[in-house]
Design a protein around this motif. Sequence first.
Motif, mmCIF file in Angstrom:
data_model
loop_
_atom_site.group_PDB
_atom_site.id
_atom_site.type_symbol
_atom_site.label_atom_id
_atom_site.label_comp_id
_atom_site.label_asym_id
_atom_site.label_seq_id
_atom_site.Cartn_x
_atom_site.Cartn_y
_atom_site.Cartn_z
ATOM 1 N N GLU A 167 0.928 -1.215 -0.094
ATOM 2 C CA GLU A 167 -0.089 -0.070 0.159
ATOM 3 C C GLU A 167 0.848 1.203 0.110
ATOM 4 N N ARG A 191 -1.282 3.603 -3.282
ATOM 5 C CA ARG A 191 -2.434 4.736 -3.299
ATOM 6 C C ARG A 191 -1.769 5.911 -4.344
ATOM 7 N N GLU A 192 -0.422 6.274 -3.914
ATOM 8 C CA GLU A 192 0.384 7.193 -4.556
ATOM 9 C C GLU A 192 1.922 6.615 -4.744
ATOM 10 N N CYS A 211 -3.271 -1.146 -10.659
ATOM 11 C CA CYS A 211 -2.969 -0.452 -9.342
ATOM 12 C C CYS A 211 -4.429 0.205 -9.015
ATOM 13 N N ASN A 213 -5.927 1.239 -6.691
ATOM 14 C CA ASN A 213 -6.002 2.341 -5.763
ATOM 15 C C ASN A 213 -5.323 3.473 -6.037
ATOM 16 N N LEU A 214 -4.330 3.480 -7.192
ATOM 17 C CA LEU A 214 -3.495 4.474 -7.521
ATOM 18 C C LEU A 214 -4.293 5.825 -7.607
ATOM 19 N N ARG A 215 -4.036 6.785 -7.144
ATOM 20 C CA ARG A 215 -4.791 8.200 -7.384
ATOM 21 C C ARG A 215 -3.837 9.437 -7.721
ATOM 22 N N THR A 234 -6.097 2.164 -13.496
ATOM 23 C CA THR A 234 -5.692 2.742 -12.372
ATOM 24 C C THR A 234 -6.980 3.635 -11.766
#
Length: 398
Positions: A167, A191-192, A211, A213-215, A234
Amino acid sequence: MEPKVFHILRFSNVHLNDSALQQCLLYCAFFPEDFTVDREDLIGYLIDEGIIQPMKSRQAEYDRGQAMLNKLENACLLESCISKEDYRCFKMHDLIRDMALQKLREKSPIMVEAEEQLKELPDESEWKVDVMRVSLMKNHLKEIPSGCSPMCPKLSTLFLFSNFKLEMIADSFFKHLQGLKVLDLSSTAIRELPSSFSDLVNLTALYLRRCHNLRYIPSLAKLRELRKLDLRYTALEELPQGMEMLSNLRYLNLFGNSLKEMPAGILPKLSQLQFLNVNRASGIFKTVRVEEVACLKRMETLRYQFCDLVDFKKYLKSPEVRQPLTTYFFTIGQLGVDPVMDSLLYMTPEEVFYKEVLVHDCQIGENGRFLELPPRRCFIFLNRKMSRRKELMRCFSI
C-alpha cells in the motif's frame, strides 16, 4: 546427477549461437518457479531492456520476440502452454531456471526472491551496491517503510508487481536508485507514488497497470527518457503533471482507468508515440480532440473511442500525412452502459496485430450518416436492437 544435468543445460544455452536468445532465456528466470508467463508481456520487457534491438516497427520487434520464444520452445528450453484466457504463454522448468539463475549471477549481481512469501523487504545489507536487477514479484509485502533507502546506483530493473497488499512506498526508497530503467509496480495496492520518484531521470519503462487504488503520481517532467507508460486500470482521475515533457514516449496505455478527460495540447507534444490506447472499459471518458490524435505521425497501433460517426469520419479525412496504422481497434459510439459490449472490449488482447472496428448504437444510414472504413481489411461489430433484444452481428469488409 545434478552436475551432469547442469552441464547439458549450460551446453544447450551456449550453443544457442545468438546472444539475444541467450539473454532472453536467462531473463525468464526472474519469474517464479512454475510461473505461467504471457509471451507478449515478456517480449515487452525484452524491448524495454534492449535485448530486442529497435527495429523499423513495433510489429517487427514483436515478430522478432515471437521467433526467439519459438526457438527456445523448439529447443525444449521453454514449455509452451495456453492460459485460461486463451493467450499463448510459456513456463520454464525448475532445473533450467536454476541454471539460468546461476549464469545470471556469474555475469552480474542480481537479487531474485520471487514468490518467496516475503512479508518485509529484504534487509538493506542484502541490497549490494553493484546489484543490477531485483525481482521481488508475487510476495506479501505490505509497505516499504520510512528510512529504507538501498544504496544501489547501478540497479536498472526492479520488479515489485503482484505484491497485492503493498500500500505504501516511503519517499526514502528511491533516493539512491537513480539508475533505474525498468520499474514494474503493477497489481499492487499503492495509493500514490512518493515525490522522490520524480527524480528517476533514467527511467525508460513504468508499469502501473491494475493499481486499482492509485490516485496520485508526482510530476513526470524530469523523466525525459521514458518510452513506455502503462496506466491501465488505475484510479487516476487526472494525468500526472509534466506529461507534455515526455518527448521520447513510444507507448501510452490509459485503458480502463478513471480519467475524466485528456487535457488539450498534450498529445501533439508526444510526437514519438507508436502505441496509444485511450479506450475505456466502463463509465464515460471525454476523449481528446480527433485532430490531436490524427497529428501523431509515427503512430502504429491505435486503440481509440470515437464519440460518433462524425468524429470517426473526421479522423479518416484528416489532412495530416502519417504512416498507415499497422493495427487498430476503433470503437464508435458511447460504451460503458452495456456489459456485453464492454466485455468484448476488455477481452481484446493488447499486442495482437489486427484491424477492427466496433460500432455501438449509431444511426447508420440516417441523415447521411454512412460508415466509412479505413483502407485494407477490417472486422466490424454492430450492435442493434431487433425484436426487443440486442444482437451482435459480425461483418467483414475489404
